[in-house]
Design a protein around this motif. Structure first.
Motif, PDB file in Angstrom:
ATOM      1  N   ALA A  12     121.802  52.464  27.930  1.00  0.00           N
ATOM      2  CA  ALA A  12     121.168  52.129  26.735  1.00  0.00           C
ATOM      3  C   ALA A  12     120.002  51.614  26.221  1.00  0.00           C
ATOM      4  N   ALA A  13     119.324  50.504  27.274  1.00  0.00           N
ATOM      5  CA  ALA A  13     118.773  49.775  27.442  1.00  0.00           C
ATOM      6  C   ALA A  13     118.231  49.826  28.793  1.00  0.00           C
ATOM      7  N   PHE A  14     116.281  49.486  28.716  1.00  0.00           N
ATOM      8  CA  PHE A  14     116.602  48.312  30.259  1.00  0.00           C
ATOM      9  C   PHE A  14     116.379  47.383  29.689  1.00  0.00           C
ATOM     10  N   PRO A  82     100.389  46.712  23.560  1.00  0.00           N
ATOM     11  CA  PRO A  82     101.366  46.016  22.641  1.00  0.00           C
ATOM     12  C   PRO A  82     102.831  45.617  22.799  1.00  0.00           C
ATOM     13  N   LYS A  83     102.879  46.873  24.197  1.00  0.00           N
ATOM     14  CA  LYS A  83     104.756  46.428  24.314  1.00  0.00           C
ATOM     15  C   LYS A  83     105.039  45.167  25.218  1.00  0.00           C
ATOM     16  N   MET A  84     104.240  44.655  25.635  1.00  0.00           N
ATOM     17  CA  MET A  84     103.467  43.814  26.633  1.00  0.00           C
ATOM     18  C   MET A  84     103.359  42.343  25.732  1.00  0.00           C
ATOM     19  N   ALA A  85     102.303  42.848  24.773  1.00  0.00           N
ATOM     20  CA  ALA A  85     102.293  41.637  24.012  1.00  0.00           C
ATOM     21  C   ALA A  85     103.375  40.919  23.214  1.00  0.00           C
ATOM     22  N   SER A  86     104.590  41.762  22.934  1.00  0.00           N
ATOM     23  CA  SER A  86     105.212  42.045  21.967  1.00  0.00           C
ATOM     24  C   SER A  86     106.264  41.110  22.717  1.00  0.00           C
ATOM     25  N   LEU A  87     106.987  41.827  24.087  1.00  0.00           N
ATOM     26  CA  LEU A  87     107.664  41.020  25.333  1.00  0.00           C
ATOM     27  C   LEU A  87     107.289  39.587  25.250  1.00  0.00           C
ATOM     28  N   GLU A  94     114.007  44.556  26.011  1.00  0.00           N
ATOM     29  CA  GLU A  94     114.473  45.848  25.321  1.00  0.00           C
ATOM     30  C   GLU A  94     114.059  46.473  25.179  1.00  0.00           C
ATOM     31  N   ILE A  95     114.268  47.928  26.285  1.00  0.00           N
ATOM     32  CA  ILE A  95     113.065  48.432  25.690  1.00  0.00           C
ATOM     33  C   ILE A  95     114.511  50.314  26.141  1.00  0.00           C
ATOM     34  N   SER A 180     106.264  44.517  33.112  1.00  0.00           N
ATOM     35  CA  SER A 180     106.163  44.475  31.841  1.00  0.00           C
ATOM     36  C   SER A 180     106.199  45.856  30.718  1.00  0.00           C
ATOM     37  N   PHE A 181     106.520  46.878  31.914  1.00  0.00           N
ATOM     38  CA  PHE A 181     106.672  48.173  31.240  1.00  0.00           C
ATOM     39  C   PHE A 181     107.297  49.089  32.657  1.00  0.00           C
TER      40      PHE A 181
END
Length: 367
Positions: A12-14, A82-87, A94-95, A180-181
């Motif tokens: 469902a997510a990585f 932005p996704k890295m900063a959120s992480l 989860e992504i 991170s991505f």
């Protein structure tokens, strides 16, 4: 896990790891320089795009290609940072599965587009230095537009199959992505089924896209060096090659981490800290460095940026600036500040006859 009708197993997510070996506390503090880098990349690239768009005198091949490069860098940094900063800030790893595949496609496609633009910029430098009299007729605005469209289409066509060949795999072991991505090589390693198609196609596109581009860029610089070294005047040779410095820096910042990342992935073995650091450098460094290098080395953009910061001082202060106070730019390069400058205000721009009329005109146009 999601199990389809054809027994494919998709998570469902990585889970994104970030930087292996760093605790949550270190990740939290690393988010702040990452946010600063994202703001710097966005502001720098957006400034370059707006300056080139607003100034009609910059609607030339070199600057139009630079605007394309800055646009790609803005989108690429917005896809990853932005996704890295959120992480790093929240610790949420989860992504969603399809979102990860979408991010992966955008990262690889945008990287291919950037590679194509860098190749086009090397061709622009080759024509400007080796065939200066044909530069204006060869690289017209419509031709540059077609080059941009070709770069866009090539990046889309070559990398569009990647999400689909990843969806045909089953992921029945770990769902932890060690970056991170999302990258194709990293997701592929999580599969518990045969990945031969992914390996062959991934190798094919990296060689046919980035590999071919890097070869042509290297070949163009060999011809440029031959032309520059063949000039009788050492000063003219230095000025000619100086017009390539910004592009050469952009090429090195893009291709050196890419080649290193490809080599360490092809060597196999578990993903290490070296893999992660090189991937971060490859994706995060160019959008930050490119606007700084081009802003510092491109006189027309540098002058426009200085004017934006100093316009509160008024036109009288700007008009009083001498060539020494503007770093050797001179008031002639600031003539766009006043829409109708008087001829007496402009300094003499007669070319140095010893260097030749053509070289003086080309060097001043692209300096």
């Amino acid at each position: 896990m999601v199990i389809g009708n054809d027994t494919l197993i998709h998570p469902a997510a990585f889970l994104l790891v970030g930087i292996p070996g760093l605790g949550s506390n270190m990740h939290f503090w690393m988010a702040f320089p990452l946010c600063f880098m994202y703001a710097l990349a966005t502001l720098g690239n957006l400034t370059i795009v707006l300056i080139i768009r607003a100034d009609q005198t910059l609607h030339e091949p070199m600057y139009l290609l630079l605007a394309m490069l800055s646009t790609i860098d803005m989108v690429l940094s917005s896809v990853t940072m932005p996704k890295m900063a959120s992480l790093f800030l929240t610790g949420r790893q989860e992504i969603e599965f399809n979102l990860c595949l979408t991010q992966m496609f955008l990262i690889h496609a945008l990287s291919a587009m950037e590679s194509a633009v860098l190749l086009a910029m090397s061709f622009d430098r080759f024509v400007a230095i080796c065939h200066p009299l044909h530069h204006a007729s060869v690289l017209t605005a419509p031709v540059v537009g077609k080059i941009g469209l070709a770069a866009l289409m090539r990046g889309f066509v070559f990398f569009f199959p990647l999400p689909f060949i990843l969806k045909r795999l089953s992921y029945c072991h770990s769902n932890t992505v060690t970056h991170s991505f999302c990258l194709h090589q990293d997701i592929m390693k999580l599969s518990c089924t045969d990945t031969t198609v992914n390996v062959i196609y991934g190798l094919f596109i990296i060689l046919s896209v980035m590999g071919v581009d890097s070869l042509f860029i290297g070949f163009s610089y060999i011809l440029i060096l031959q032309a520059v070294l063949g000039l009788s005047s050492r000063g003219a040779a230095i000025k000619a090659f100086n017009t390539c410095i910004s592009h050469l820096c952009a090429v090195l910042v893009f291709y050196v981490p890419l080649i290193g990342l490809s080599v360490v992935h092809r060597l196999g073995g578990p993903t290490s800290l070296v893999h992660v650091v090189m991937a971060n450098v490859y994706l995060l460094l160019p959008p930050v460095v490119n606007p700084i290098v081009y802003g510092a080395k491109t006189k027309q953009i540098r002058v426009r940026i200085l004017y934006m910061f100093q316009r509160d001082a008024g036109p009288t202060c700007l008009a009083a600036r001498t060539p020494q106070s503007t770093g050797g730019i001179g008031i002639g390069h600031l003539s766009w500040i006043h829409p109708h400058p008087q001829p007496a205000e402009l300094p003499s721009r007669e070319p140095d006859l010893q260097q030749g009329l053509v070289w003086t005109m080309i060097l001043r146009r692209h300096q």
